[in-house]
Design a protein around this motif. Structure first.
Motif, PDB file in Angstrom:
ATOM      1  N   HIS A  52       0.845  -1.195   0.000  1.00  0.00           N
ATOM      2  CA  HIS A  52       0.000   0.000   0.000  1.00  0.00           C
ATOM      3  C   HIS A  52       0.876   1.238   0.000  1.00  0.00           C
ATOM      4  O   HIS A  52       2.027   1.210   0.441  1.00  0.00           O
ATOM      5  CB  HIS A  52      -0.954   0.009   1.207  1.00  0.00           C
ATOM      6  CG  HIS A  52      -0.259  -0.040   2.530  1.00  0.00           C
ATOM      7  ND1 HIS A  52       0.217  -1.217   3.086  1.00  0.00           N
ATOM      8  CD2 HIS A  52       0.050   0.937   3.422  1.00  0.00           C
ATOM      9  CE1 HIS A  52       0.770  -0.970   4.253  1.00  0.00           C
ATOM     10  NE2 HIS A  52       0.693   0.346   4.475  1.00  0.00           N
ATOM     11  N   LEU A 121      -8.177  -3.533   0.730  1.00  0.00           N
ATOM     12  CA  LEU A 121      -7.174  -2.822   1.510  1.00  0.00           C
ATOM     13  C   LEU A 121      -7.238  -3.223   2.981  1.00  0.00           C
ATOM     14  O   LEU A 121      -6.207  -3.452   3.619  1.00  0.00           O
ATOM     15  CB  LEU A 121      -7.372  -1.316   1.365  1.00  0.00           C
ATOM     16  CG  LEU A 121      -6.365  -0.427   2.106  1.00  0.00           C
ATOM     17  CD1 LEU A 121      -4.940  -0.723   1.662  1.00  0.00           C
ATOM     18  CD2 LEU A 121      -6.704   1.048   1.891  1.00  0.00           C
ATOM     19  N   HIS A 124      -5.775  -6.682   3.311  1.00  0.00           N
ATOM     20  CA  HIS A 124      -4.318  -6.595   3.133  1.00  0.00           C
ATOM     21  C   HIS A 124      -3.651  -6.094   4.415  1.00  0.00           C
ATOM     22  O   HIS A 124      -2.650  -6.673   4.866  1.00  0.00           O
ATOM     23  CB  HIS A 124      -3.989  -5.659   1.977  1.00  0.00           C
ATOM     24  CG  HIS A 124      -2.601  -5.094   2.032  1.00  0.00           C
ATOM     25  ND1 HIS A 124      -1.466  -5.859   1.814  1.00  0.00           N
ATOM     26  CD2 HIS A 124      -2.153  -3.828   2.314  1.00  0.00           C
ATOM     27  CE1 HIS A 124      -0.389  -5.094   1.954  1.00  0.00           C
ATOM     28  NE2 HIS A 124      -0.774  -3.864   2.247  1.00  0.00           N
ATOM     29  N   MET A 154      -7.374   4.500   6.033  1.00  0.00           N
ATOM     30  CA  MET A 154      -7.657   3.882   4.738  1.00  0.00           C
ATOM     31  C   MET A 154      -8.019   4.913   3.678  1.00  0.00           C
ATOM     32  O   MET A 154      -7.767   4.704   2.494  1.00  0.00           O
ATOM     33  CB  MET A 154      -8.769   2.843   4.892  1.00  0.00           C
ATOM     34  CG  MET A 154      -8.329   1.601   5.672  1.00  0.00           C
ATOM     35  SD  MET A 154      -9.663   0.404   5.895  1.00  0.00           S
ATOM     36  CE  MET A 154     -10.154   0.075   4.206  1.00  0.00           C
ATOM     37  N   THR A 157      -4.914   6.068   1.950  1.00  0.00           N
ATOM     38  CA  THR A 157      -4.045   4.958   1.539  1.00  0.00           C
ATOM     39  C   THR A 157      -4.665   4.253   0.347  1.00  0.00           C
ATOM     40  O   THR A 157      -5.891   4.171   0.223  1.00  0.00           O
ATOM     41  CB  THR A 157      -3.870   3.955   2.710  1.00  0.00           C
ATOM     42  OG1 THR A 157      -3.430   4.650   3.873  1.00  0.00           O
ATOM     43  CG2 THR A 157      -2.865   2.876   2.353  1.00  0.00           C
ATOM     44  N   GLY A 159      -4.189   0.603  -2.158  1.00  0.00           N
ATOM     45  CA  GLY A 159      -3.523  -0.683  -2.281  1.00  0.00           C
ATOM     46  C   GLY A 159      -2.787  -0.816  -3.607  1.00  0.00           C
ATOM     47  O   GLY A 159      -3.148  -0.174  -4.606  1.00  0.00           O
TER      48      GLY A 159
END
Length: 213
Positions: A52, A121, A124, A154, A157, A159
């Motif tokens: 990521h 995500l 992950h 998130m 961010t 992936g």
């Protein structure tokens, strides 16, 4: 990568094992502005490298504008250490020998794609955290953080998934030296106080088939 045959990785299994043990990678991409280099952990899952990036990262910004996958290189470094010619018995006997550096490294070339799905995500991040928390007595889990903190993280961010197209490795661990010098290198590394040198000593021993004396 310059790769004399005698420095080739011992097996595909050895390449994958190094990635699992040393997952912190150098990710290299060619952008219109030049080479972009990032450093991040990548996990190996079903023939892909997963990771990521921050959305503020120029690499993400470039890929967002170019929908198709593009080629990147991920470099994984295993243990490495300086090798002194004083460790070579042949140096004492014949006066010949120069310093060098022993190391193990894996290069992974592949097609990088961005993954925007929140579920991917989250999973992950959960898997990545579990992998690296496994050694602790009380492993931290993603669910231990406040839900709104995770959601906020998130949102900034994205992936990445790298489909592996080429996997190569270099195990430069004194294979080009006579047995007596290999033994000397192994003993010299083993005597070091540095953990990476001792880790490399175990690889020198295994690759060159040295006994435990």
């Amino acid at each position: 990568m310059y790769l004399p045959k005698h420095f080739s990785a011992p097996s595909d299994e050895a390449l994958l094992a190094l990635i699992h043990r040393y997952p912190f990678a150098t990710l290299i991409a060619s952008l219109p502005t030049g080479l972009e280099v990032n450093h991040l952990p990548l996990s190996l899952q079903a023939g892909r490298l997963c990771g990521h990036l921050a959305r503020a990262n120029p690499l993400w910004q470039h890929w967002q504008q170019n929908a198709s996958a593009q080629v990147v290189m991920a470099v994984f470094h295993g243990p490495h250490a300086y090798v002194s010619p004083s460790w070579y018995p042949s140096k004492t006997q014949r006066g010949k020998g120069v310093p060098t550096w022993n190391y193990v490294v894996v290069h992974v070339q592949g097609q990088l794609r961005l993954i925007e799905e929140a579920d991917w995500l989250r999973e992950h991040l959960r898997v990545l955290t579990a992998q690296h928390e496994a050694e602790f007595e009380q492993p931290w889990q993603l669910e231990d953080a406040p839900a709104d903190d995770i959601e906020q993280m998130m949102q900034v961010t994205v992936g990445i998934s790298i489909e592996i197209t080429q996997l190569t490795g270099k195990w430069k661990v004194s294979q080009n030296q006579p047995l007596e010098n290999q033994q000397g290198v192994w003993q010299g590394l083993q005597a070091s106080e540095a953990s990476h040198a001792r880790d490399l000593a175990a690889i020198v021993q295994a690759v060159n088939g040295l006994n435990g004396k």
